[in-house]
Design a protein around this motif. Sequence first.
Motif, PDB file in Angstrom:
ATOM      1  N   VAL A 105      25.033  18.114 -10.685  1.00 13.62           N
ATOM      2  CA  VAL A 105      25.690  18.105  -9.368  1.00 13.62           C
ATOM      3  C   VAL A 105      25.937  16.650  -9.010  1.00 13.62           C
ATOM      4  O   VAL A 105      24.988  15.890  -8.775  1.00 13.62           O
ATOM      5  CB  VAL A 105      24.825  18.796  -8.294  1.00 13.62           C
ATOM      6  N   SER A 106      27.234  16.252  -8.981  1.00 18.14           N
ATOM      7  CA  SER A 106      27.583  14.844  -8.785  1.00 18.14           C
ATOM      8  C   SER A 106      28.406  14.683  -7.523  1.00 18.14           C
ATOM      9  O   SER A 106      29.246  15.528  -7.178  1.00 18.14           O
ATOM     10  CB  SER A 106      28.381  14.313  -9.978  1.00 18.14           C
ATOM     11  N   ASP A 107      28.186  13.537  -6.836  1.00 15.80           N
ATOM     12  CA  ASP A 107      29.005  13.189  -5.674  1.00 15.80           C
ATOM     13  C   ASP A 107      29.543  11.781  -5.862  1.00 15.80           C
ATOM     14  O   ASP A 107      29.101  11.036  -6.737  1.00 15.80           O
ATOM     15  CB  ASP A 107      28.201  13.314  -4.375  1.00 15.80           C
ATOM     16  N   THR A 108      30.509  11.412  -5.037  1.00 17.46           N
ATOM     17  CA  THR A 108      31.111  10.076  -5.098  1.00 17.46           C
ATOM     18  C   THR A 108      30.657   9.221  -3.930  1.00 17.46           C
ATOM     19  O   THR A 108      31.376   8.304  -3.515  1.00 17.46           O
ATOM     20  CB  THR A 108      32.649  10.195  -5.123  1.00 17.46           C
ATOM     21  N   GLY A 109      29.482   9.503  -3.404  1.00 16.65           N
ATOM     22  CA  GLY A 109      28.944   8.732  -2.291  1.00 16.65           C
ATOM     23  C   GLY A 109      28.459   7.357  -2.732  1.00 16.65           C
ATOM     24  O   GLY A 109      28.665   6.937  -3.881  1.00 16.65           O
ATOM     25  N   PRO A 110      27.764   6.642  -1.880  1.00 12.05           N
ATOM     26  CA  PRO A 110      27.310   5.274  -2.187  1.00 12.05           C
ATOM     27  C   PRO A 110      26.158   5.223  -3.181  1.00 12.05           C
ATOM     28  O   PRO A 110      25.791   4.154  -3.663  1.00 12.05           O
ATOM     29  CB  PRO A 110      26.886   4.731  -0.828  1.00 12.05           C
ATOM     30  N   GLY A 111      25.562   6.349  -3.495  1.00  7.02           N
ATOM     31  CA  GLY A 111      24.416   6.352  -4.399  1.00  7.02           C
ATOM     32  C   GLY A 111      23.115   6.105  -3.662  1.00  7.02           C
ATOM     33  O   GLY A 111      23.096   5.824  -2.452  1.00  7.02           O
ATOM     34  N   ILE A 112      22.017   6.211  -4.378  1.00  3.98           N
ATOM     35  CA  ILE A 112      20.680   6.031  -3.796  1.00  3.98           C
ATOM     36  C   ILE A 112      20.172   4.652  -4.187  1.00  3.98           C
ATOM     37  O   ILE A 112      20.179   4.297  -5.372  1.00  3.98           O
ATOM     38  CB  ILE A 112      19.713   7.114  -4.293  1.00  3.98           C
ATOM     39  N   PRO A 113      19.762   3.829  -3.240  1.00  3.58           N
ATOM     40  CA  PRO A 113      19.230   2.496  -3.577  1.00  3.58           C
ATOM     41  C   PRO A 113      18.092   2.608  -4.589  1.00  3.58           C
ATOM     42  O   PRO A 113      17.309   3.570  -4.566  1.00  3.58           O
ATOM     43  CB  PRO A 113      18.754   1.950  -2.230  1.00  3.58           C
ATOM     44  N   ALA A 114      18.001   1.607  -5.474  1.00  2.00           N
ATOM     45  CA  ALA A 114      17.001   1.658  -6.544  1.00  2.00           C
ATOM     46  C   ALA A 114      15.589   1.748  -5.997  1.00  2.00           C
ATOM     47  O   ALA A 114      14.729   2.414  -6.571  1.00  2.00           O
ATOM     48  CB  ALA A 114      17.140   0.417  -7.439  1.00  2.00           C
ATOM     49  N   GLY A 115      15.322   1.111  -4.889  1.00  2.08           N
ATOM     50  CA  GLY A 115      13.973   1.117  -4.340  1.00  2.08           C
ATOM     51  C   GLY A 115      13.564   2.436  -3.739  1.00  2.08           C
ATOM     52  O   GLY A 115      12.381   2.633  -3.422  1.00  2.08           O
ATOM     53  N   LEU A 116      14.532   3.364  -3.542  1.00  4.83           N
ATOM     54  CA  LEU A 116      14.213   4.639  -2.890  1.00  4.83           C
ATOM     55  C   LEU A 116      14.248   5.820  -3.858  1.00  4.83           C
ATOM     56  O   LEU A 116      13.906   6.937  -3.477  1.00  4.83           O
ATOM     57  CB  LEU A 116      15.213   4.897  -1.751  1.00  4.83           C
TER      58      LEU A 116
END
Length: 659
Positions: A576-587
């Motif tokens: 399941v893929s979206d084109t949003g900003p993504g999840i920060p690496a630290g989170l």
Amino acid sequence: MISFPEISHSKDGNAVALIRGEQAGQPLRVAIVGGGSACCNLLKVLNANRLSRLRMDILGVADTNPDAPGLVYARELGLFTTNSIRKLRDLKGLNLVIELTGSAGVREEIYSTMPSTISIMDHMGARLLWDLIQIEIEKCELERRREREEEREKRYSQIILDSLPYRIMVVNMDMTVETVNQTFLQDFGFSRENLSGRHCYEVRYGLDRPCCEMGHPCYLQDLKGMEEDKLISTIREFHNNQGEAHYEVITTAPIYNETGEMVQLLEASRDVTQRIRLEREAQKSNIFFQNVIQSAVDGIVVVNTKGDVLIFNEGMENLTGYKAKEIMEHGHLSSFYDIDVAKENMRKMRSDQHGPVGKLNPTSMSVTTKNGEEIPVTLTASIITIDNKEIGSVGIFTDMREVLKMRKDLEDAHLQLVQSEKIASVGRMAAGVAHEINNPLAGALIYAELLKERLSDDPDLLSDIQEVINQTLRCKRIVAELLEFSRQSIGQTSSFSLDHIIERCLNLLVNQALFHDIRVVTDLEPDLPEMVGDIGQLQQVFTNLFINAADAMEGKGVLKITAAYQAEASRFVIRVSDTGPGIPAGLRDKIFDIFFTTKPVGKGTGLGLAITRNIIQLHGGTIDIECPPSGGTTFVIELPLEFSEKATSQPVFVGLDES
């Protein structure tokens, strides 16, 4: 007359060669006239020295005095004696008469009596004969001395040969044995007497024919090779009557005479059976040692004090990418081992601070592969010494990549276990709190509804009462999600189509306002097999993921869902893929934690992804995330074809009563 050999001379007067007359080869058959002292002395000299090279036979002696000393001695020797010169001519074969009287009358009588076929030498010529005899005597004496010296040297040489521990045999060019030493006689059980005239192949090898006819090498048949090599040494194998093998080193050398002509061969041999057996045992041990080293999984390296590689096993080849031949011929220890670290490890081995002196306890370090990769290893090493002198060192390199990976996996598993315990503890607490809060919330909601009816005419108060009702309903929704999170069972299982459940979830969402500006792309593998699971629970999983994707894109973007079946692993893979900003690496390692959310207060409870993971794990699957650098987020779900664990209706949290 005597026929003397003629001598030719060179211009400087030196004798060059003797030219012998036709009668030079005939023996002198002599009669002596005059039996005085000169005759007696001549007879004694000739009798005592036996000057055979003069080829002169005394046939008789004539003298008018029957008591002349020469005549008397001639009778003792059994020679013909007479008082008449004329009777001498009857001696058979007579060809020379020597006159020793010095009387002219006697000489004239001889000339007149003897035929012309008989030569005559008077007393003056006899002086020359005497000188020749003296020279011949001296020459014979010298030869006898030389023969005695040669015999002495021969005896001395034989003593030397007899003192040698090797078997010695001297062979003539006709293959007859000239001599052997005492060791030879003892080893083969011969005596010197029964070796006379016997051949080398009989005595040495017990053959009835020459070695070359029996398929063995014979150096007398290859004299050219012997002359070129001078010394030939070989190892030959023999078998005794019991079939046991023994081995001999045989060394053959030519013997030359004064003119440089090969006249004999010397063979020296010794038994080397014990040495050959030891060498073969050592070779077997060495092969076993090499096989042990090569079959070892760990890398093994042996170097000398200069760091040159002497042994580089297959384990080390696999570890570093170098071939043994390559590193041993053109490489060095520094090719894969930091030289400063090597020096430090050698310093540690020479001290007693890091294990026994000369040894290095397991030490963590790294080696460099042929392509430059650093490989973590554990090194155990020892210094190799001979006679208290360092000659090199041996190191055993253990690849730690799998160990470190296992250690990390164990640490991750431990963290997951701790996290599970933490979630379980929070869940138990949440379930208890939810259970206790649910009833008061219901009471508060009832009384808020009653107040709303009573204050229906007061818009301001009515608005406040409605806010109380809304917040109470929100609390009940949070409590319901807490109860859902605490559920252990997956409810009722059934067989269903995965693409059907995904399409069903999308049909429920695409008409909502949040999805109006979102393009949904599906790539579902055709003819997916049906899976077994809780269709309601999985529908909640996909619905939650789709809504989270839409929230991440803030209602604008592309939602892509793919599904495929891996038959070899009997599992489904859903992305399941979206084109949003993504999840920060630290989170990224926190998003599945309970109560963790990136949404503003009032927008989310932090329970959605925690419940999603719980449901997937209860189905025997996994969920993970991918966040490429270009942006966007992909949730990767893997689910087994069948879920075999029996469902249970027992809650996982203490105090939870779903009734």
